[in-house]
Design a protein around this motif. Structure first.
Motif, short mmCIF file in Angstrom:
data_model
loop_
_atom_site.label_atom_id
_atom_site.label_comp_id
_atom_site.label_asym_id
_atom_site.label_seq_id
_atom_site.Cartn_x
_atom_site.Cartn_y
_atom_site.Cartn_z
N HIS A 1 0.83 -1.21 0.00
CA HIS A 1 0.00 0.00 0.00
C HIS A 1 0.87 1.26 0.00
O HIS A 1 0.61 2.21 -0.75
CB HIS A 1 -0.90 -0.02 1.23
N ILE A 2 1.91 1.25 0.82
CA ILE A 2 2.80 2.42 0.88
C ILE A 2 3.56 2.59 -0.43
O ILE A 2 3.64 3.69 -0.98
CB ILE A 2 3.80 2.28 2.06
N LEU A 3 4.13 1.50 -0.93
CA LEU A 3 4.90 1.58 -2.16
C LEU A 3 4.06 2.09 -3.32
O LEU A 3 4.47 2.98 -4.07
CB LEU A 3 5.48 0.20 -2.51
N THR A 4 2.85 1.52 -3.47
CA THR A 4 1.96 1.93 -4.56
C THR A 4 1.57 3.41 -4.41
O THR A 4 1.61 4.18 -5.38
CB THR A 4 0.69 1.07 -4.57
N GLY A 5 1.22 3.80 -3.18
CA GLY A 5 0.79 5.18 -2.95
C GLY A 5 1.90 6.18 -3.20
O GLY A 5 1.66 7.23 -3.82
N LEU A 6 3.10 5.88 -2.74
CA LEU A 6 4.21 6.81 -2.93
C LEU A 6 4.62 6.89 -4.40
O LEU A 6 5.01 7.96 -4.88
CB LEU A 6 5.40 6.42 -2.05
N HIS A 7 4.53 5.77 -5.11
CA HIS A 7 4.80 5.81 -6.55
C HIS A 7 3.80 6.72 -7.25
O HIS A 7 4.16 7.48 -8.15
CB HIS A 7 4.73 4.40 -7.14
N GLN A 8 2.54 6.68 -6.83
CA GLN A 8 1.51 7.53 -7.42
C GLN A 8 1.78 9.01 -7.12
O GLN A 8 1.35 9.89 -7.88
CB GLN A 8 0.13 7.12 -6.90
#
Length: 226
Positions: free
Chosen positions: A15-22
């Motif tokens: 969740h963190i990785l996906t959100g920060l990539h966005q």
């Protein structure tokens, strides 16, 4: 920014990785304290998101090791441990911010951006401004809306530290260490009395930015300095 994520829960980590990539950031994942220490490179990482309940260590022990080695990289502790004492402990060890789970990814990204901005080196003697509250290290003067604040040396140092950490919790022990150079907590209310006098001086000029977080510390709110 390139961010090191230290999180052992695969769902939360994703969740963190996906959100920060966005949000336009790059990220590296470490699933344990050992992995975090091996992966961290001061020149490669702009910030760290650090869980506390890691399989091999309390995240604060990892943070303490980084700080003892002289690392100043901004660290946001992200933890299910969210009591006042937990947050104070994290800040005392050297965290720049402390966010509790469950969390909103947009808030996490905003907090990371804020601590990264605060970590940018300030030119020596540069004017410190929070809204219309100003502090000039070169002349050792402070003002609000161009009206001078009459402060003693300790009150000036208190204000400077609070302004440099605007909108961020500053604990009593942090102030004792950085303003009075105390490594222990005195039995007197030295912090409280000086904060009270500083607040009264600001109030005389129509400025009331210092918020007391009972049992935790103080926050200078930038939206109250206009």
């Amino acid at each position: 920014m390139h961010i090191l994520i230290v999180e052992d829960d695969p769902v939360i980590a994703d969740h963190i990785l996906t959100g920060l990539h966005q949000h336009g950031h790059d990220a590296t994942l470490a699933r344990s304290g050992i992995e975090a220490l091996a992966a961290f490179e001061p020149s490669a990482h702009d910030a760290i998101v650090l869980d506390r309940l890691l399989p091999d260590a309390d995240g604060l022990a990892i943070l303490d090791r980084l700080r003892s080695k002289g690392s100043t990289v901004p660290v946001l502790v992200l933890s299910a441990l969210g009591s006042v004492n937990d947050r104070i402990e994290g800040l005392d060890v050297g965290a720049d911010d402390y966010l509790t789970k469950p969390f909103d990814i947009d808030e996490l990204a905003a907090r990371l951006a804020a601590i990264a901005r605060r970590n940018q080196p300030r030119p020596e003697g540069a004017l410190i401004e929070v809204g219309r509250l100003q502090l000039d290290p070169a002349s050792h003067r402070a003002s609000f809306r161009d009206a001078a604040l009459v402060l003693n040396r300790k009150q000036y140092s208190l204000l400077a530290h609070l302004m440099c950490n605007a909108d961020r919790l500053v604990t009593r022990s942090m102030l004792l260490e950085r303003v009075w150079a105390y490594s222990f907590s005195p039995t007197t209310n030295i912090v409280e009395s000086n904060i009270s006098r500083l607040r009264a001086t600001l109030l005389d000029l129509g400025c009331d930015p210092i918020e007391t977080q009972r049992g935790a510390g103080y926050i200078l709110r930038s939206d109250r300095c206009v």
